[in-house]
Design a protein around this motif. Structure first.
Motif, PDB file in Angstrom:
ATOM      1  N   GLY A 132       0.811  -1.207   0.000  1.00  0.00           N
ATOM      2  CA  GLY A 132       0.000   0.000   0.000  1.00  0.00           C
ATOM      3  C   GLY A 132       0.842   1.253   0.000  1.00  0.00           C
ATOM      4  O   GLY A 132       2.062   1.226   0.215  1.00  0.00           O
ATOM      5  N   GLY A 133       0.176   2.388  -0.212  1.00  0.00           N
ATOM      6  CA  GLY A 133       0.870   3.652  -0.357  1.00  0.00           C
ATOM      7  C   GLY A 133       1.517   4.180   0.903  1.00  0.00           C
ATOM      8  O   GLY A 133       2.442   4.995   0.828  1.00  0.00           O
ATOM      9  N   VAL A 134       1.061   3.733   2.078  1.00  0.00           N
ATOM     10  CA  VAL A 134       1.674   4.212   3.321  1.00  0.00           C
ATOM     11  C   VAL A 134       3.148   3.835   3.369  1.00  0.00           C
ATOM     12  O   VAL A 134       3.972   4.576   3.911  1.00  0.00           O
ATOM     13  N   SER A 135       3.509   2.711   2.785  1.00  0.00           N
ATOM     14  CA  SER A 135       4.909   2.274   2.770  1.00  0.00           C
ATOM     15  C   SER A 135       5.783   3.141   1.869  1.00  0.00           C
ATOM     16  O   SER A 135       7.008   3.048   1.914  1.00  0.00           O
ATOM     17  N   LEU A 136       5.148   3.972   1.054  1.00  0.00           N
ATOM     18  CA  LEU A 136       5.902   4.800   0.108  1.00  0.00           C
ATOM     19  C   LEU A 136       6.142   6.214   0.626  1.00  0.00           C
ATOM     20  O   LEU A 136       6.755   7.030  -0.060  1.00  0.00           O
ATOM     21  N   THR A 137       5.694   6.525   1.839  1.00  0.00           N
ATOM     22  CA  THR A 137       5.787   7.897   2.336  1.00  0.00           C
ATOM     23  C   THR A 137       7.197   8.289   2.735  1.00  0.00           C
ATOM     24  O   THR A 137       7.565   9.460   2.628  1.00  0.00           O
ATOM     25  N   ASP A 138       8.001   7.342   3.228  1.00  0.00           N
ATOM     26  CA  ASP A 138       9.303   7.674   3.809  1.00  0.00           C
ATOM     27  C   ASP A 138      10.337   6.601   3.484  1.00  0.00           C
ATOM     28  O   ASP A 138       9.995   5.437   3.255  1.00  0.00           O
ATOM     29  N   ASP A 162      -2.738  -0.864  -3.293  1.00  0.00           N
ATOM     30  CA  ASP A 162      -3.777   0.052  -2.825  1.00  0.00           C
ATOM     31  C   ASP A 162      -3.089   1.352  -2.409  1.00  0.00           C
ATOM     32  O   ASP A 162      -2.365   1.370  -1.411  1.00  0.00           O
ATOM     33  N   PRO A 163      -3.286   2.449  -3.125  1.00  0.00           N
ATOM     34  CA  PRO A 163      -2.599   3.710  -2.782  1.00  0.00           C
ATOM     35  C   PRO A 163      -2.872   4.183  -1.356  1.00  0.00           C
ATOM     36  O   PRO A 163      -2.008   4.802  -0.733  1.00  0.00           O
ATOM     37  N   ASN A 164      -4.077   3.937  -0.856  1.00  0.00           N
ATOM     38  CA  ASN A 164      -4.402   4.212   0.549  1.00  0.00           C
ATOM     39  C   ASN A 164      -3.856   5.585   0.979  1.00  0.00           C
ATOM     40  O   ASN A 164      -3.115   5.708   1.953  1.00  0.00           O
ATOM     41  N   TYR A 165      -4.238   6.606   0.262  1.00  0.00           N
ATOM     42  CA  TYR A 165      -3.707   7.958   0.473  1.00  0.00           C
ATOM     43  C   TYR A 165      -4.156   8.526   1.819  1.00  0.00           C
ATOM     44  O   TYR A 165      -5.348   8.644   2.089  1.00  0.00           O
ATOM     45  N   ARG A 166      -3.173   8.873   2.648  1.00  0.00           N
ATOM     46  CA  ARG A 166      -3.414   9.519   3.935  1.00  0.00           C
ATOM     47  C   ARG A 166      -2.644  10.846   3.930  1.00  0.00           C
ATOM     48  O   ARG A 166      -1.424  10.864   4.147  1.00  0.00           O
ATOM     49  N   PRO A 167      -3.319  11.960   3.650  1.00  0.00           N
ATOM     50  CA  PRO A 167      -2.620  13.250   3.496  1.00  0.00           C
ATOM     51  C   PRO A 167      -1.686  13.596   4.648  1.00  0.00           C
ATOM     52  O   PRO A 167      -0.597  14.162   4.423  1.00  0.00           O
ATOM     53  N   ALA A 168      -2.083  13.256   5.876  1.00  0.00           N
ATOM     54  CA  ALA A 168      -1.281  13.638   7.042  1.00  0.00           C
ATOM     55  C   ALA A 168       0.091  12.970   7.059  1.00  0.00           C
ATOM     56  O   ALA A 168       0.999  13.429   7.765  1.00  0.00           O
ATOM     57  N   ALA A 174       2.004  17.034  -3.734  1.00  0.00           N
ATOM     58  CA  ALA A 174       2.800  16.852  -4.953  1.00  0.00           C
ATOM     59  C   ALA A 174       3.702  15.632  -4.838  1.00  0.00           C
ATOM     60  O   ALA A 174       3.831  14.848  -5.788  1.00  0.00           O
ATOM     61  N   LEU A 175       4.314  15.433  -3.666  1.00  0.00           N
ATOM     62  CA  LEU A 175       5.164  14.257  -3.469  1.00  0.00           C
ATOM     63  C   LEU A 175       4.323  12.988  -3.480  1.00  0.00           C
ATOM     64  O   LEU A 175       4.730  11.978  -4.069  1.00  0.00           O
ATOM     65  N   ALA A 176       3.170  13.037  -2.850  1.00  0.00           N
ATOM     66  CA  ALA A 176       2.284  11.872  -2.856  1.00  0.00           C
ATOM     67  C   ALA A 176       1.883  11.506  -4.283  1.00  0.00           C
ATOM     68  O   ALA A 176       1.911  10.329  -4.671  1.00  0.00           O
ATOM     69  N   ARG A 177       1.511  12.504  -5.046  1.00  0.00           N
ATOM     70  CA  ARG A 177       1.115  12.267  -6.437  1.00  0.00           C
ATOM     71  C   ARG A 177       2.252  11.596  -7.215  1.00  0.00           C
ATOM     72  O   ARG A 177       2.042  10.633  -7.953  1.00  0.00           O
ATOM     73  N   GLN A 178       3.461  12.075  -7.015  1.00  0.00           N
ATOM     74  CA  GLN A 178       4.622  11.531  -7.722  1.00  0.00           C
ATOM     75  C   GLN A 178       4.887  10.080  -7.335  1.00  0.00           C
ATOM     76  O   GLN A 178       5.044   9.210  -8.206  1.00  0.00           O
ATOM     77  N   GLU A 179       4.943   9.811  -6.033  1.00  0.00           N
ATOM     78  CA  GLU A 179       5.333   8.480  -5.578  1.00  0.00           C
ATOM     79  C   GLU A 179       4.215   7.456  -5.763  1.00  0.00           C
ATOM     80  O   GLU A 179       4.485   6.297  -6.100  1.00  0.00           O
ATOM     81  N   LEU A 180       2.974   7.849  -5.543  1.00  0.00           N
ATOM     82  CA  LEU A 180       1.863   6.916  -5.691  1.00  0.00           C
ATOM     83  C   LEU A 180       1.645   6.536  -7.154  1.00  0.00           C
ATOM     84  O   LEU A 180       1.193   5.432  -7.455  1.00  0.00           O
ATOM     85  N   ARG A 181       1.983   7.452  -8.059  1.00  0.00           N
ATOM     86  CA  ARG A 181       1.837   7.158  -9.483  1.00  0.00           C
ATOM     87  C   ARG A 181       3.025   6.365 -10.032  1.00  0.00           C
ATOM     88  O   ARG A 181       2.876   5.601 -10.992  1.00  0.00           O
ATOM     89  N   ARG A 182       4.185   6.567  -9.449  1.00  0.00           N
ATOM     90  CA  ARG A 182       5.414   5.986 -10.001  1.00  0.00           C
ATOM     91  C   ARG A 182       5.338   4.464 -10.109  1.00  0.00           C
ATOM     92  O   ARG A 182       5.933   3.868 -11.015  1.00  0.00           O
ATOM     93  N   VAL A 183       4.626   3.820  -9.201  1.00  0.00           N
ATOM     94  CA  VAL A 183       4.592   2.353  -9.173  1.00  0.00           C
ATOM     95  C   VAL A 183       3.507   1.759 -10.063  1.00  0.00           C
ATOM     96  O   VAL A 183       3.472   0.540 -10.277  1.00  0.00           O
ATOM     97  N   LEU A 184       2.618   2.581 -10.586  1.00  0.00           N
ATOM     98  CA  LEU A 184       1.456   2.063 -11.313  1.00  0.00           C
ATOM     99  C   LEU A 184       1.813   1.129 -12.477  1.00  0.00           C
ATOM    100  O   LEU A 184       1.155   0.100 -12.661  1.00  0.00           O
ATOM    101  N   PRO A 185       2.847   1.417 -13.277  1.00  0.00           N
ATOM    102  CA  PRO A 185       3.170   0.507 -14.386  1.00  0.00           C
ATOM    103  C   PRO A 185       3.655  -0.875 -13.931  1.00  0.00           C
ATOM    104  O   PRO A 185       3.767  -1.783 -14.765  1.00  0.00           O
ATOM    105  N   LEU A 186       3.947  -1.025 -12.647  1.00  0.00           N
ATOM    106  CA  LEU A 186       4.447  -2.296 -12.125  1.00  0.00           C
ATOM    107  C   LEU A 186       3.338  -3.160 -11.532  1.00  0.00           C
ATOM    108  O   LEU A 186       3.606  -4.256 -11.026  1.00  0.00           O
TER     109      LEU A 186
END
Length: 318
Positions: A132-138, A162-168, A174-186
């Protein structure tokens, strides 16, 4: 061999137990974390599951490992970190049962997941790797997660996301958009909420958003829509199913239950089988998953609130 392997956060959800407006507010401790919730639902439906994660060497970490094992999820891949505490999240519910979160995660264990924690053998032996996307935050968790995805692609293991976007949890949108999208082709199987669609696709139109995601080469796109049900696209095939009406208590984990039910049906398939599912088969899978998500909303907590097959089928017959 564990057909469904998940990588990501395992944490404590503190859920409000007192009557709204009452003082003092009381919170109850529940096991949580989206990847673990997904596995709990899949395990409840008979799938063999395992989790790779990090928790603190504290009482919360011990509680989480015990609770995960109780759900039938293999815990060999959960590392005890004696330098960083277990992540905590406080769940806030509104009058409709919809939730928001306050996270205590600035120096927590799940962020410290590293490449060495990822077993290439476990990834290669799995049918599905879920993250999920939480693992991509840091970092280093972001790199470790991407490492797991790369290993899965090399091994032919299906990748579920599952991007599971948590703004906090993000430094910026902008960083979330970049990182959450980067993995989509995989990705082979994508579950995105209707609210997250604009972040990933620049449109809030469900059909158009699903089409854009499918055009990236994702074989199966699922859009969860809360009380409006779910929409899906597999190649040129599109469809939808309605949600099942229930008395909502807490929506925490509903999307995870939906995803866990989906993966429980797909965990013995390869990519060729996934892309050739018939319209009737896909409709049946998504409808079943929608019922699983609805049932979780009738209970507090997430990981320990997943529904059994008999309950899901009973709801579908009503």
């Amino acid at each position: 061999m564990h057909p469904i392997l998940a990588v990501g956060e395992l944490l404590i959800d503190f859920t409000p137990e007192s009557v709204p407006g009452a003082e003092p507010v009381r919170f109850a401790q529940h096991p949580g974390g989206a990847p673990a919730n997904v596995l709990a639902q899949a395990a409840r439906l008979g799938a063999d599951t395992a989790l790779i994660s990090r928790v603190g060497a504290d009482a919360f970490g011990s509680f989480l490992i015990e609770q995960v094992a109780r759900q039938g999820i293999a815990t060999d891949g959960i590392v005890r970190d004696d330098r960083h505490p277990t992540t905590l999240a406080f769940v806030h519910l509104d009058a409709a049962g919809d939730r928001s979160f306050s996270f205590y995660r600035s120096d927590s264990a799940d962020r410290m997941l590293c490449d060495a924690d990822i077993s290439p053998e476990a990834v290669a032996q799995a049918s599905i790797l879920h993250f999920g996307g939480v693992s991509l935050t840091d970092e280093p968790a972001r790199q470790a997660t991407l490492h797991a995805v790369e290993l899965a692609r090399e091994a032919g293991t299906l990748v579920s996301y599952d991007p599971n976007y948590r703004p906090a949890l993000w430094e910026s949108e902008a960083l979330a958009r970049q990182e959450l999208r980067r993995v989509l082709p995989l990705v082979d199987i994508l579950k995105v909420s209707e609210e997250e669609l604009p972040l990933l696709t620049d449109t809030d139109d469900v059909a158009e958003g699903a089409r854009r995601l499918s055009a990236l080469g994702i074989p199966l796109v699922l859009v969860s829509r809360g009380p409006k049900g779910a929409y899906y696209q597999q190649g040129d095939l599109t469809g939808s199913c309605e949600a099942y009406p229930v008395a909502v208590v807490d929506t925490t984990g509903a999307g995870d239950a939906f995803m866990g039910a989906i993966l429980s049906h797909l965990c013995h398939m390869d990519r060729e089988t996934l892309v050739s599912l018939t319209p009737d088969a896909l409709q049946e899978i998504v409808s079943f998953a929608s019922a699983a998500g609805s049932l979780v909303c009738t209970r507090k907590g997430a990981l320990s609130s997943m529904a059994a097959e008999a309950e899901i089928n009973q709801l579908r017959r009503k």
